[in-house]
Design an enzyme around this catalytic site. Structure first.
Site, mmCIF file in Angstrom:
data_model
loop_
_atom_site.group_PDB
_atom_site.id
_atom_site.type_symbol
_atom_site.label_atom_id
_atom_site.label_comp_id
_atom_site.label_asym_id
_atom_site.label_seq_id
_atom_site.Cartn_x
_atom_site.Cartn_y
_atom_site.Cartn_z
ATOM 1 N N HIS A 215 -29.509 -2.254 45.990
ATOM 2 C CA HIS A 215 -30.866 -2.800 45.964
ATOM 3 C C HIS A 215 -30.840 -4.291 46.292
ATOM 4 O O HIS A 215 -31.111 -5.143 45.446
ATOM 5 C CB HIS A 215 -31.518 -2.547 44.608
ATOM 6 C CG HIS A 215 -31.855 -1.110 44.366
ATOM 7 N ND1 HIS A 215 -31.088 -0.274 43.572
ATOM 8 C CD2 HIS A 215 -32.864 -0.345 44.841
ATOM 9 C CE1 HIS A 215 -31.618 0.931 43.557
ATOM 10 N NE2 HIS A 215 -32.698 0.933 44.317
ATOM 11 N N ASN A 216 -30.530 -4.595 47.532
ATOM 12 C CA ASN A 216 -30.486 -5.972 48.011
ATOM 13 C C ASN A 216 -31.372 -6.091 49.242
ATOM 14 O O ASN A 216 -32.085 -5.152 49.607
ATOM 15 C CB ASN A 216 -29.047 -6.396 48.307
ATOM 16 C CG ASN A 216 -28.335 -5.362 49.175
ATOM 17 O OD1 ASN A 216 -28.895 -4.846 50.138
ATOM 18 N ND2 ASN A 216 -27.094 -5.037 48.812
ATOM 19 N N SER A 217 -31.318 -7.231 49.907
ATOM 20 C CA SER A 217 -32.212 -7.456 51.050
ATOM 21 C C SER A 217 -31.871 -6.568 52.234
ATOM 22 O O SER A 217 -32.735 -6.327 53.095
ATOM 23 C CB SER A 217 -32.167 -8.927 51.470
ATOM 24 O OG SER A 217 -30.896 -9.283 51.975
#
Length: 908
Positions: A634-636
């Site tokens: 769940h990152n960019s």
């Protein structure tokens, strides 16, 4: 009905009007009569020929891009409906604008928009039988000269609507006041222009915003393009074009003489919205002559074109039924009366072959169309889902270019001369279904399109899932009963179905899962069950993890456009096999910023939001900065991946002529970019079990998704420099905010089957109801929710190497959560994700079987993207193969894979 300008009242005296500009030449009026005059004899309704005349000229003018824009906005224009046929015809006739001869050879762009003048109407003189020009009401059939129907159509002349004639204002953007700037200023003053001088892009944009707020505008903007160090003329021009109220503003770039040797640089400025580039000069006379040509050949035609909205407003409000086709009898225009007569929406009419709305043989019209002759006779019109209606139709071929007909104008005689006749026609057997409205392009009926192609196995698949939604079975049973009952009973059942298909009835409960299926028990249960299941297992060791409230500094990479590798990769940004991991690597972990700007550019988000590109860039940088780099999933990069999938889906909808409007596209992309912002890398159940402040704030309900939506608007509205919504009016902002929040909340997995059941029930029921009242907004909401849900969990439907990399990342993040739960003695939300015992293939097989498979089939049937199913089946087979071979751990799986983009460690 009289059309007049506040500064130029309508002339009702019957004499010619005068203005400050030179009078129209007789030749320029004749050029328009070549198109418009041919329509006179056709008439409309009770013999009013002026409406048909207007249609001829309208058909000619509709070929310009500006007129296409005018047409697209007509439906939203508020105008008073004409009360009589004669008044309506007069209103449209008076809005026709004349064209004057050019004082110099026209450029290609000028030839597209034509040229004209705000001069006087012709009056008196001319050829025998010529009617005197005026702005009064059109003649009645009794007063119409009989020879008007026998004279050459080229001899007819009609008055024009005078364009606005305000004091012309010029905005000069020069970074320094040198001799060139002084000469340009003097030339503008010589031609009595009101001049404003600014020295920076920011000052220019601020001046334009203030002028728009005070209902003023600049007719001419001259930009110093001699040096990119001082001013970026290309960027300024593009920004001006994206500013409301300046789509017809003339933009001139002052360039060095050597500039004209570079075709690429010239084309770049023209593409950015510059109308003309002129060479720098210190000679006042030369500059003045150049400016005079610009005033006559560009600004004056733009001023004339601004009046054409009145023409289209009047045309749309006419009681007469009006159709315009091309020479191949494909419908190009239809007014509101046509929609009512045919019982069809505009998107169902436009581009339709004329033969589809007529029962009669049209061969006679086709033959007539080969020469400038008219057709007058009875044709049988086919209403949607009803028998044909014989109607008196008049057809006039019009040659807009050359001598061969390019358009045909159809006028239908309405009995009684009004809309009351249409209101008395029988109602259709099938009510129009909800559609997704479009301002920019034609809208579409999502239900009818989807139901035609949606596989009828969708509901059958739902019954095999580990859930039970009784409402779905009820709807199926009622739909089957409806097929074998009377019409009255069927209508009653339809009302029942309408209530049953509303929100709140699609919350399925988990069936009892087999105890020998631990994958389904752990994975599906954890994903789809709320945190209250674990509330009784709180630990005394509870502590607080990060909440994401810390302020992060957004770092915008310098020279974004300087990396050709990035630009080359972004050219494929709408491809389903786009390599997001390579973008992650070459942008130094800023994939959301680069891909976001590309998506915003491709879907014209800057213009839709009426915002500067730099504001969007700053917003993306801040949003990306609030994604946690320590998260493996769940990152960019995940946000960029979801945004890319969203863009691909929007493009596919467009390819299938199922078009979202501009604001829907913009909000969908924004929601995708921010849907997991400030994600802590732990599930909502973990936050609830650990008494995290976010869980307490949101009462353990939709914790993460509520936080993502709230932090998005908190960041956006908290800093004017990144507020991408600041130029929207209140209602538009309210609607955009509601859409973004709804889409972000739709990504919550606990309501997965609820959203899927509703989508399948509406877009792909086994037995389609004969009448289902489903509003446009409801169908739009369902489609948007499913779009972002599929984009959010599309990893198993990506090409295999990307699918496996995403599986590695999500597994590692779940492993880290389980590790922390053990360390803190918290309830284990997903026991199967223990790095010592977990089988990655089994987890993916269960995820595909219970979550992904049916959703992808339903979405593919709606959007027609077979590559989704192909990739999913290949990946499923590969996971099955790994499971059979005993390849279970991350290390074993990654050892069998070729490198994909960049393989980051657990902490980026």
């Amino acid at each position: 009905m009289i059309i007049s300008s506040p500064s130029q009242p309508a002339n009702l005296s019957g004499t010619g009007t005068t203005s400050s500009t030179s009078p129209l030449s007789e030749e320029s009026v004749e050029s328009d009569c070549n198109c418009a005059g041919a329509a006179t004899a056709a008439g409309v309704g009770a013999g009013t020929g002026t409406t048909a005349l207007m249609m001829g000229r309208a058909a000619r003018q509709m070929q310009t891009p500006a007129m296409e824009a005018a047409t697209s906005t007509t439906s939203s224009t508020t105008a008073t409906t004409p009360t009589t046929t004669a008044a309506a015809a007069a209103a449209i006739t008076t809005t026709i604008t004349s064209r004057a001869s050019l004082t110099r050879p026209a450029s290609e762009s000028e030839l597209l928009v034509g040229t004209g003048t705000s001069g006087t109407s012709s009056s008196g003189g001319g050829r025998p039988g010529h009617r005197k020009s005026s702005l009064a009401l059109a003649l009645t059939p009794e007063d119409e000269p009989m020879d008007v129907y026998t004279r050459n159509l080229m001899d007819l002349k009609y008055p024009t609507v005078l364009p606005p004639n305000p004091q012309l204002k010029a905005l000069l953007v020069f970074h320094k006041s040198d001799s060139i700037c002084e000469v340009v200023t003097l030339a503008c003053q010589r031609h009595q222009l009101d001049v404003t001088l600014v020295k920076s892009k920011e000052e220019a944009l601020d001046t334009l915003q203030k002028s728009y707020a005070t209902a003023q505008c600049y007719h001419l903007i001259i930009i110093d393009a001699r040096s990119t160090k001082g001013l970026d003329a290309e960027h300024i021009a593009r920004t001006i074009r994206h500013t409301h109220g300046h789509h017809l503003t003339t933009i001139i770039a002052v360039c060095k003489k050597s500039f004209f040797e570079k075709d690429d640089a010239l084309i770049a400025l023209l593409d950015a919205g510059v109308n003309r580039c002129i060479a720098e000069t210190t000679n006042l006379a030369m500059c003045s002559v150049e400016l005079k040509q610009i005033l006559h050949s560009i600004i004056r035609p733009h001023n004339v074109m601004s009046t054409q909205q009145a023409l289209y407003t009047a045309l749309h409000r006419l009681k007469e039924v009006v159709l315009i086709t091309d020479d191949l009898l494909r419908i190009q225009y239809a007014n509101r009366a046509t929609e009512r007569l045919l019982n069809m929406r505009l998107d169902e009419i436009i581009s339709k072959p004329l033969a589809d709305i007529f029962v009669s043989d049209l061969s006679t019209i086709s033959e007539q169309g080969k020469s400038i002759k008219e057709f007058d006779g009875i044709l049988t019109v086919r209403r949607k889902n009803q028998e044909g209606i014989p109607m008196h139709v008049r057809v006039v071929p019009v040659a807009c270019i050359g001598s061969a007909p390019t358009h045909l104008i159809f006028n239908f005689d309405i009995p009684g001369g009004g809309m009351d006749f249409i209101a008395t026609l029988p109602q259709p057997k099938e009510a129009p279904r909800g559609s997704l409205h479009s301002v920019r392009r034609c809208s579409f009926d999502v239900r009818s399109i989807a139901s035609d192609g949606l596989r009828r196995t969708s509901l059958a698949k739902l019954t095999s899932l580990p859930l039970e939604a009784p409402i779905t079975k009820i709807i199926n049973l009622l739909s089957q009963v409806q097929e074998n009952c009377s019409a009255d009973e069927a209508r009653l059942i339809d009302k029942v179905l309408e209530f049953l298909k509303r929100e709140g009835l699609y919350s399925p409960q988990m069936k009892e899962i087999r105890t020998d299926d631990p994958i389904a028990t752990d994975l599906i249960g954890a994903l789809l069950t709320g945190p209250s299941v674990y509330s009784s297992r709180r630990s005394s060791n509870d502590s607080i993890i990060r909440t994401g409230n810390s302020t992060r500094t957004a770092i915008v990479p310098a020279k974004m456009k300087a990396n050709p590798i990035v630009m080359e990769l972004l050219e494929e940004s709408l491809s389903w096999d786009f390599d997001i991991f390579k973008l992650e690597e070459i942008t130094d972990y800023h994939p959301l910023l680069y891909l976001g700007m590309e998506m915003f550019r491709r879907f014209d988000v800057f213009a839709t939001l009426n915002i500067d590109e730099n504001v969007c860039k700053a917003w993306l940088a801040v949003i990306e900065a609030h994604y946690h780099k320590s998260n493996t999933y769940h990152n960019s990069t995940h946000a960029a991946d979801v945004m890319q999938a969203t863009g691909a889906f929007i493009t596919q909808l467009t390819n299938r002529e199922m078009v979202m409007d501009r604001m829907d596209e913009a909000t969908a992309l924004i929601a995708a970019a921010a849907h997991d912002v400030d994600h802590p890398g732990r599930s909502s159940a973990f936050l609830s079990n650990s008494n995290n402040p976010l869980a307490i704030l949101y009462n353990d309900l939709t914790v993460l998704e509520n936080h993502h939506a709230a932090i998005t608007f908190k960041l956006t509205l908290g800093d004017d420099k990144i507020n991408i919504f600041k130029n929207l009016d209140k209602e538009t902002y309210k609607s955009a905010r509601s859409t973004i929040i709804d889409m972000i909340l739709a990504t919550e997995m606990t309501r997965h089957f609820e959203h899927l059941a509703k989508f399948v029930s509406v877009f792909g029921s086994e037995v389609e109801p004969r009448e289902l009242v489903q509003s446009e907004e409801e169908t739009s909401i369902l489609m948007r929710r499913m779009l972002i849900k599929v984009a959010d969990v599309s990893n198993p439907a990506r090409p295999m190497q990307y699918c496996i990399e995403w599986a590695r990342r999500i597994a590692e993040e779940y492993f880290m959560q389980t590790d922390e739960e053990k360390q803190r003695h918290l309830p284990i939300v997903m026991p199967m994700f223990d790095r010592a015992t977990c089988s990655i293939p089994k987890s993916q097989i269960g995820f595909i079987e219970y979550i992904i498979q049916d959703m992808m089939h339903a979405w593919d049937s709606f959007i027609d993207m077979p590559q989704l199913i192909t990739c999913m089946q290949i990946n499923y087979s590969q996971w099955k193969k790994y499971d059979e071979q005993g390849v279970n751990t991350l290390a074993d799986i990654m050892a069998k894979q070729p490198p994909v983009g960049n393989k980051p460690s657990n902490s980026k």
